[in-house]
Design a protein around this motif. Structure first.
Motif, PDB file in Angstrom:
ATOM      1  N   LEU A  38     -11.647   1.868   4.115  1.00  0.00           N
ATOM      2  CA  LEU A  38     -10.215   1.060   3.881  1.00  0.00           C
ATOM      3  C   LEU A  38      -9.271   1.591   3.577  1.00  0.00           C
ATOM      4  CD1 LEU A  38     -12.179  -1.900   1.623  1.00  0.00           C
ATOM      5  CD2 LEU A  38     -11.220  -2.037   3.745  1.00  0.00           C
ATOM      6  N   PRO A  39      -8.049   1.103   4.243  1.00  0.00           N
ATOM      7  CA  PRO A  39      -6.871   1.610   3.957  1.00  0.00           C
ATOM      8  C   PRO A  39      -6.393   1.139   2.611  1.00  0.00           C
ATOM      9  CG  PRO A  39      -6.859   0.680   6.176  1.00  0.00           C
ATOM     10  CD  PRO A  39      -8.068   0.245   5.492  1.00  0.00           C
ATOM     11  N   VAL A  40      -5.450   1.917   2.026  1.00  0.00           N
ATOM     12  CA  VAL A  40      -4.878   1.460   0.805  1.00  0.00           C
ATOM     13  C   VAL A  40      -4.349   0.156   0.817  1.00  0.00           C
ATOM     14  CG1 VAL A  40      -3.143   2.193  -1.012  1.00  0.00           C
ATOM     15  CG2 VAL A  40      -4.258   3.936   0.153  1.00  0.00           C
ATOM     16  N   GLY A  41      -3.555  -0.047   1.970  1.00  0.00           N
ATOM     17  CA  GLY A  41      -3.000  -1.758   1.738  1.00  0.00           C
ATOM     18  C   GLY A  41      -4.042  -2.505   1.749  1.00  0.00           C
ATOM     19  N   ALA A  42      -5.098  -2.262   2.725  1.00  0.00           N
ATOM     20  CA  ALA A  42      -6.158  -3.349   2.763  1.00  0.00           C
ATOM     21  C   ALA A  42      -6.880  -3.655   1.404  1.00  0.00           C
ATOM     22  CB  ALA A  42      -7.260  -3.043   3.583  1.00  0.00           C
ATOM     23  N   VAL A  43      -6.981  -2.373   0.581  1.00  0.00           N
ATOM     24  CA  VAL A  43      -7.364  -2.536  -0.952  1.00  0.00           C
ATOM     25  C   VAL A  43      -6.793  -3.333  -1.931  1.00  0.00           C
ATOM     26  CG1 VAL A  43      -8.122  -0.980  -2.805  1.00  0.00           C
ATOM     27  CG2 VAL A  43      -8.771  -0.239  -0.557  1.00  0.00           C
ATOM     28  N   VAL A  44      -5.327  -3.086  -1.702  1.00  0.00           N
ATOM     29  CA  VAL A  44      -4.597  -3.765  -2.426  1.00  0.00           C
ATOM     30  C   VAL A  44      -4.522  -5.229  -2.178  1.00  0.00           C
ATOM     31  CG1 VAL A  44      -2.243  -4.112  -3.510  1.00  0.00           C
ATOM     32  CG2 VAL A  44      -2.837  -1.773  -2.969  1.00  0.00           C
ATOM     33  N   LYS A  45      -4.595  -5.777  -0.748  1.00  0.00           N
ATOM     34  CA  LYS A  45      -4.679  -6.932  -0.295  1.00  0.00           C
ATOM     35  C   LYS A  45      -5.894  -7.728  -0.873  1.00  0.00           C
ATOM     36  CE  LYS A  45      -5.565  -8.255   3.831  1.00  0.00           C
ATOM     37  NZ  LYS A  45      -5.653  -8.473   5.286  1.00  0.00           N
ATOM     38  N   LEU A  46      -6.942  -6.865  -1.176  1.00  0.00           N
ATOM     39  CA  LEU A  46      -8.268  -7.554  -1.464  1.00  0.00           C
ATOM     40  C   LEU A  46      -8.421  -7.766  -2.875  1.00  0.00           C
ATOM     41  CD1 LEU A  46     -10.786  -5.538   0.934  1.00  0.00           C
ATOM     42  CD2 LEU A  46     -10.566  -7.931   1.008  1.00  0.00           C
ATOM     43  N   ILE A  47      -7.942  -6.995  -3.659  1.00  0.00           N
ATOM     44  CA  ILE A  47      -8.153  -7.157  -5.261  1.00  0.00           C
ATOM     45  C   ILE A  47      -6.678  -7.481  -5.829  1.00  0.00           C
ATOM     46  CG2 ILE A  47      -9.824  -5.362  -5.330  1.00  0.00           C
ATOM     47  CD1 ILE A  47      -8.099  -3.311  -6.314  1.00  0.00           C
ATOM     48  N   ALA A  49      -2.446  -7.108  -6.201  1.00  0.00           N
ATOM     49  CA  ALA A  49      -1.452  -5.966  -6.553  1.00  0.00           C
ATOM     50  C   ALA A  49      -1.536  -6.178  -8.249  1.00  0.00           C
ATOM     51  CB  ALA A  49      -0.045  -5.972  -6.129  1.00  0.00           C
ATOM     52  N   GLU A  50      -1.446  -7.283  -8.730  1.00  0.00           N
ATOM     53  CA  GLU A  50      -1.337  -7.648 -10.184  1.00  0.00           C
ATOM     54  C   GLU A  50      -2.495  -7.064 -10.937  1.00  0.00           C
ATOM     55  OE1 GLU A  50      -1.206  -9.858  -7.872  1.00  0.00           O
ATOM     56  OE2 GLU A  50       0.907 -10.696  -7.717  1.00  0.00           O
ATOM     57  N   THR A  51      -3.767  -6.991 -10.496  1.00  0.00           N
ATOM     58  CA  THR A  51      -4.899  -6.452 -11.078  1.00  0.00           C
ATOM     59  C   THR A  51      -4.680  -4.878 -11.181  1.00  0.00           C
ATOM     60  OG1 THR A  51      -6.175  -6.902  -9.426  1.00  0.00           O
ATOM     61  CG2 THR A  51      -5.928  -8.784 -10.859  1.00  0.00           C
ATOM     62  N   MET A  52      -4.317  -4.270 -10.251  1.00  0.00           N
ATOM     63  CA  MET A  52      -4.509  -3.048 -10.143  1.00  0.00           C
ATOM     64  C   MET A  52      -3.737  -2.045 -11.176  1.00  0.00           C
ATOM     65  SD  MET A  52      -4.176  -1.827  -5.931  1.00  0.00           S
ATOM     66  CE  MET A  52      -4.956  -0.271  -6.348  1.00  0.00           C
ATOM     67  N   ASN A  53      -4.362  -1.061 -11.322  1.00  0.00           N
ATOM     68  CA  ASN A  53      -3.973   0.118 -12.394  1.00  0.00           C
ATOM     69  C   ASN A  53      -3.166   0.924 -11.535  1.00  0.00           C
ATOM     70  OD1 ASN A  53      -5.315  -1.233 -14.590  1.00  0.00           O
ATOM     71  ND2 ASN A  53      -6.967   0.355 -14.495  1.00  0.00           N
ATOM     72  N   GLY A  54      -2.145   1.723 -12.341  1.00  0.00           N
ATOM     73  CA  GLY A  54      -1.441   2.696 -11.553  1.00  0.00           C
ATOM     74  C   GLY A  54      -0.269   1.980 -10.962  1.00  0.00           C
ATOM     75  N   SER A  55       0.175   2.911  -9.842  1.00  0.00           N
ATOM     76  CA  SER A  55       1.519   2.458  -9.314  1.00  0.00           C
ATOM     77  C   SER A  55       1.412   1.736  -8.077  1.00  0.00           C
ATOM     78  CB  SER A  55       2.576   3.580  -9.286  1.00  0.00           C
ATOM     79  OG  SER A  55       2.607   3.972 -10.474  1.00  0.00           O
ATOM     80  N   ILE A  56       0.325   1.792  -7.147  1.00  0.00           N
ATOM     81  CA  ILE A  56       0.103   1.345  -6.166  1.00  0.00           C
ATOM     82  C   ILE A  56       0.379  -0.318  -5.863  1.00  0.00           C
ATOM     83  CG2 ILE A  56      -1.342   0.916  -4.153  1.00  0.00           C
ATOM     84  CD1 ILE A  56      -0.490   3.855  -4.264  1.00  0.00           C
ATOM     85  N   GLY A  57      -0.064  -1.059  -6.969  1.00  0.00           N
ATOM     86  CA  GLY A  57       0.088  -2.257  -6.790  1.00  0.00           C
ATOM     87  C   GLY A  57       1.887  -2.614  -6.834  1.00  0.00           C
ATOM     88  N   ARG A  58       2.591  -2.009  -7.786  1.00  0.00           N
ATOM     89  CA  ARG A  58       4.011  -2.205  -7.771  1.00  0.00           C
ATOM     90  C   ARG A  58       4.606  -1.686  -6.346  1.00  0.00           C
ATOM     91  NH1 ARG A  58       2.937  -0.430 -12.942  1.00  0.00           N
ATOM     92  NH2 ARG A  58       3.414   1.864 -12.549  1.00  0.00           N
ATOM     93  N   LEU A  59       4.170  -0.482  -5.681  1.00  0.00           N
ATOM     94  CA  LEU A  59       4.441  -0.102  -4.632  1.00  0.00           C
ATOM     95  C   LEU A  59       4.320  -1.261  -3.525  1.00  0.00           C
ATOM     96  CD1 LEU A  59       5.852   1.990  -2.560  1.00  0.00           C
ATOM     97  CD2 LEU A  59       3.669   2.796  -2.467  1.00  0.00           C
ATOM     98  N   TYR A  60       3.033  -1.854  -3.450  1.00  0.00           N
ATOM     99  CA  TYR A  60       2.810  -3.039  -2.571  1.00  0.00           C
ATOM    100  C   TYR A  60       4.012  -4.120  -2.631  1.00  0.00           C
ATOM    101  CZ  TYR A  60      -0.395  -6.280  -0.286  1.00  0.00           C
ATOM    102  OH  TYR A  60      -0.986  -7.212   0.649  1.00  0.00           O
ATOM    103  N   ARG A 237     -12.980  -2.880  -7.030  1.00  0.00           N
ATOM    104  CA  ARG A 237     -12.229  -3.024  -7.961  1.00  0.00           C
ATOM    105  C   ARG A 237     -12.523  -1.925  -9.242  1.00  0.00           C
ATOM    106  NH1 ARG A 237     -12.283  -7.871  -9.370  1.00  0.00           N
ATOM    107  NH2 ARG A 237     -10.414  -8.591  -8.093  1.00  0.00           N
ATOM    108  N   ALA A 238     -13.670  -1.981  -9.616  1.00  0.00           N
ATOM    109  CA  ALA A 238     -14.238  -1.089 -10.875  1.00  0.00           C
ATOM    110  C   ALA A 238     -14.445   0.208 -10.146  1.00  0.00           C
ATOM    111  CB  ALA A 238     -15.770  -1.461 -11.267  1.00  0.00           C
ATOM    112  N   ALA A 239     -14.544   0.367  -8.920  1.00  0.00           N
ATOM    113  CA  ALA A 239     -14.882   1.983  -8.270  1.00  0.00           C
ATOM    114  C   ALA A 239     -13.314   2.567  -8.377  1.00  0.00           C
ATOM    115  CB  ALA A 239     -15.310   1.922  -6.907  1.00  0.00           C
ATOM    116  N   LEU A 240     -12.163   2.033  -8.536  1.00  0.00           N
ATOM    117  CA  LEU A 240     -10.877   2.452  -8.416  1.00  0.00           C
ATOM    118  C   LEU A 240     -10.452   2.913  -9.924  1.00  0.00           C
ATOM    119  CD1 LEU A 240      -8.980   0.142  -6.111  1.00  0.00           C
ATOM    120  CD2 LEU A 240      -9.640   2.525  -5.567  1.00  0.00           C
ATOM    121  N   ARG A 241     -11.389   2.479 -10.804  1.00  0.00           N
ATOM    122  CA  ARG A 241     -10.854   2.742 -12.218  1.00  0.00           C
ATOM    123  C   ARG A 241     -12.051   3.106 -13.225  1.00  0.00           C
ATOM    124  NH1 ARG A 241      -8.708  -3.355 -13.457  1.00  0.00           N
ATOM    125  NH2 ARG A 241     -11.037  -4.421 -13.517  1.00  0.00           N
TER     126      ARG A 241
END
Length: 257
Positions: A38-47, A49-60, A237-241
């Motif tokens: 999965l591309p990073v953008g697809a991951v953020v779209k699926l779970i 941006a608001e629920t992501m830890n780190g900065s990728i959600g804010r970048l999205y 979601r859990a696999a990322l954190r």
């Protein structure tokens, strides 16, 4: 996704509420392996941006909210927010299909982005009506040879989807199943709480149980879980954190019996 469900057998320590490992078949292992594609953008779209830890959600969200007047005229923000997945049929990702409606990303900077949790788009190729030896990723492109619009969709076949060289394609459903995904069927796999995947064996399972139990008062029990779309998103979601993915998804929610 429809009614797609995958069954898992979990070995659980009921005292510490932890999953030692799951006994899984080909379908579950194909799914967790496919998460790596999965591309990073697809991951953020699926779970979302608001629920992501780190900065990728804010970048999205920055890409989602920036005004179109700052973007180059030949660039579409959807290429970043809705990246296509390079799968001929995306069968391995069926657990993540059907979440939301996959709405289009508006070109104004209004902030109303892609529908949260919408499935990743399938990678497509297009050619012209004359079938020149060229292909494009967008139907709007003009063929560099005949100058016609490249709006005729052609099938993208990855090497993994084709039969081995010199071997005729099998017409049986079992042959098709064996060529799809990543691992062989008719094998049971052991998936640990931290998503380490190995072929199941009595020695490996006993070794893991002994390692977990040393110096502890444990109470082991077998439990069963069904993995559907919600659980698939939870695993992603859990696999990322987390290092306790199976425990987080299947014991935090009361979906084991």
């Amino acid at each position: 996704m429809g009614s797609t469900k995958i069954s898992l057998k979990l070995l659980v320590d009921t005292k510490s509420k932890k999953v030692l490992f799951a006994e899984a078949g080909k379908e579950f292992v194909d799914f967790v392996f496919s998460l790596l594609k999965l591309p990073v953008g697809a991951v953020v779209k699926l779970i979302t941006a608001e629920t992501m830890n780190g900065s990728i959600g804010r970048l999205y969200q920055s890409v989602e909210h920036i005004s179109a007047s700052y973007l180059l005229p030949n660039k579409n923000r959807a290429d970043l927010l809705q990246p296509k997945v390079l799968h001929p049929d995306a069968r391995e990702l069926l657990l993540l299909q059907g979440k939301g409606q996959g709405g289009q990303v508006p070109e104004s900077g209004s902030g109303a982005g892609a529908a949260a949790g919408s499935p990743p788009d399938k990678f497509k190729l297009y050619t012209c009506a004359g079938y020149c030896a060229t292909a494009a990723m967008e139907a709007k492109a003009a063929c560099p040879q005949c100058k016609q619009s490249m709006a005729t969709e052609v099938e993208l076949v990855l090497p993994s989807a084709a039969p081995p060289q010199g071997q005729a394609a099998s017409s049986s459903s079992s042959g098709d199943e064996e060529r799809s995904g990543y691992v062989k069927g008719l094998v049971t796999y052991m998936v640990t709480d931290g998503l380490e995947v190995t072929p199941m064996s009595a020695i490996s399972s006993i070794t893991l149980i002994n390692k977990f139990s040393v110096g502890k008062d444990v109470e082991l029990a077998e439990k069963y879980a069904c993995v559907g779309m919600d659980e698939g998103l939870g695993l992603l979601r859990a696999a990322l954190r987390s290092d306790t993915v199976l425990s987080d998804v299947f014991l935090a929610k009361k979906n084991v019996k």
